[in-house]
Enzyme design. Structure first.
Site, PDB file in Angstrom:
ATOM      1  N   LYS A  19       0.855  -1.191   0.000  1.00 28.01           N
ATOM      2  CA  LYS A  19       0.000   0.000   0.000  1.00 28.01           C
ATOM      3  C   LYS A  19       0.884   1.231   0.000  1.00 28.01           C
ATOM      4  O   LYS A  19       2.074   1.194   0.361  1.00 28.01           O
ATOM      5  CB  LYS A  19      -0.936   0.020   1.210  1.00 28.01           C
ATOM      6  CG  LYS A  19      -0.251   0.001   2.591  1.00 28.01           C
ATOM      7  CD  LYS A  19       0.274   1.311   3.104  1.00 28.01           C
ATOM      8  CE  LYS A  19       0.854   1.210   4.518  1.00 28.01           C
ATOM      9  NZ  LYS A  19       1.610   2.407   4.941  1.00 28.01           N
ATOM     10  N   ASP A 144      -2.550  -0.796  10.700  1.00 24.67           N
ATOM     11  CA  ASP A 144      -2.716  -0.862   9.246  1.00 24.67           C
ATOM     12  C   ASP A 144      -3.391  -2.148   8.776  1.00 24.67           C
ATOM     13  O   ASP A 144      -3.761  -2.248   7.599  1.00 24.67           O
ATOM     14  CB  ASP A 144      -1.352  -0.756   8.543  1.00 24.67           C
ATOM     15  CG  ASP A 144      -0.815   0.663   8.494  1.00 24.67           C
ATOM     16  OD1 ASP A 144      -1.560   1.588   8.881  1.00 24.67           O
ATOM     17  OD2 ASP A 144       0.341   0.850   8.076  1.00 24.67           O
TER      18      ASP A 144
END
Length: 291
Positions: A19, A144
């Site tokens: 990401k 996350d």
């Protein structure tokens, strides 16, 4: 362990995508020591790969060693055991990892591996846990992890766990990997870190607002990151992702990104990948569900 070896051993093979934090604002420090954030997550069409196979004895065994990370401390193993306990499953798993994402790079390697483990073993063990349940388990492993569990580009608030799905353009990114391990704890503990950025609205972000509040501290502490950012900034606007170490720039096509990549020093690792709003993990799981 490489992809071909995993394919020979595993019953289920899933990606663990990288990401980027396209922006990262720090609004303040909470009483528990964590920070209130606003960030924008987008996935990349590049990542680690995990293979899974059932065990009948309840044991969780990660067959791939990761330098500096004891077996039982690895987020993959912790995620598997957490799900096993939550689902009260008598089954275990053999797990293999093809590690492509750098540790301490700010592109989510460990968190993504944990999310892929939760989703993969939920499927393999046929536990039927909901996405909400898996995201809650993931949050206990790291801030996350939930965005990887949910698999959609998102505007995130809180410590990163309050997610609002968002649709972004999907450019190509050139990601440069400075050869240094950045300590997230060290960056968030730095007295010079900006902690009072005013909240921003999603609409402002889509108009190009936002920055990475961690970037000045990281550049001051890590000359390797600073040098990489200076190099890439000669060609394209460049930003740090997360607390680093990776820096990135966006391009309209693979060819445009490749032209710049070829002009960087051969000693500086990098990769090119398209930004995606739906992660490649979730697209793969969709195909499994339809079978």
């Amino acid at each position: 362990m490489n992809a071909s070896a995993i394919a020979a051993a595993a019953e289920l093979i899933l990606p663990a995508p990288a990401k980027l934090n396209l922006m990262l604002h720090i609004l303040g420090r909470r009483a528990d020591g964590y920070h209130e954030l606003q960030t924008l997550f987008q996935f990349l069409e590049f990542g680690d790969e995990l293979g899974f196979a059932l065990r009948q004895d309840g044991q969780i065994h990660l067959h791939t060693t990761v330098d500096g990370v004891p077996h039982d401390s690895n987020l993959i193993v912790r995620a598997a055991r957490l799900l096993q306990q939550h689902g009260n499953s008598p089954l275990g798993a053999n797990i293999w990892l093809d590690k492509r994402l750098p540790m301490g790079g700010g592109i989510g390697g460990g968190s993504s591996d944990a999310a892929t483990t939760l989703l993969g073993l939920n499927h393999l063990w046929q536990l039927g846990c909901s996405e909400d349940q898996l995201a809650a388990l993931g949050l206990s492993l790291g801030a996350d992890v939930p965005v990887f569990v949910r698999g959609h580009a998102a505007f995130a608030e809180g410590v990163g766990e309050k997610l609002q799905p968002i649709t972004l353009s999907e450019p190509w990114f050139l990601v440069v990997i400075p050869q240094v391990l950045v300590s997230t704890v060290e960056i968030f503990s730095d007295p010079e870190l900006t902690r009072d950025t005013p909240p921003i609205k999603v609409r402002s972000l889509l108009e190009g607002g936002g920055r990475n509040d961690c970037q000045p501290v990281v550049l001051k502490r890590y000359p390797e990151v600073r040098n990489a950012l200076i190099l890439l900034s000669k060609f394209v606007p460049t930003r740090l992702t997360g607390t680093g170490a990776c820096v990135f720039g966006s391009f309209p096509s693979w060819d445009d990104a490749d032209k710049v990549a070829r002009q960087l020093p051969a000693s500086l690792p990098r990769f090119i990948a398209q930004g995606r709003n739906i992660s490649m993990l979730h697209r793969k799981l969709e195909t499994l569900v339809k079978k």
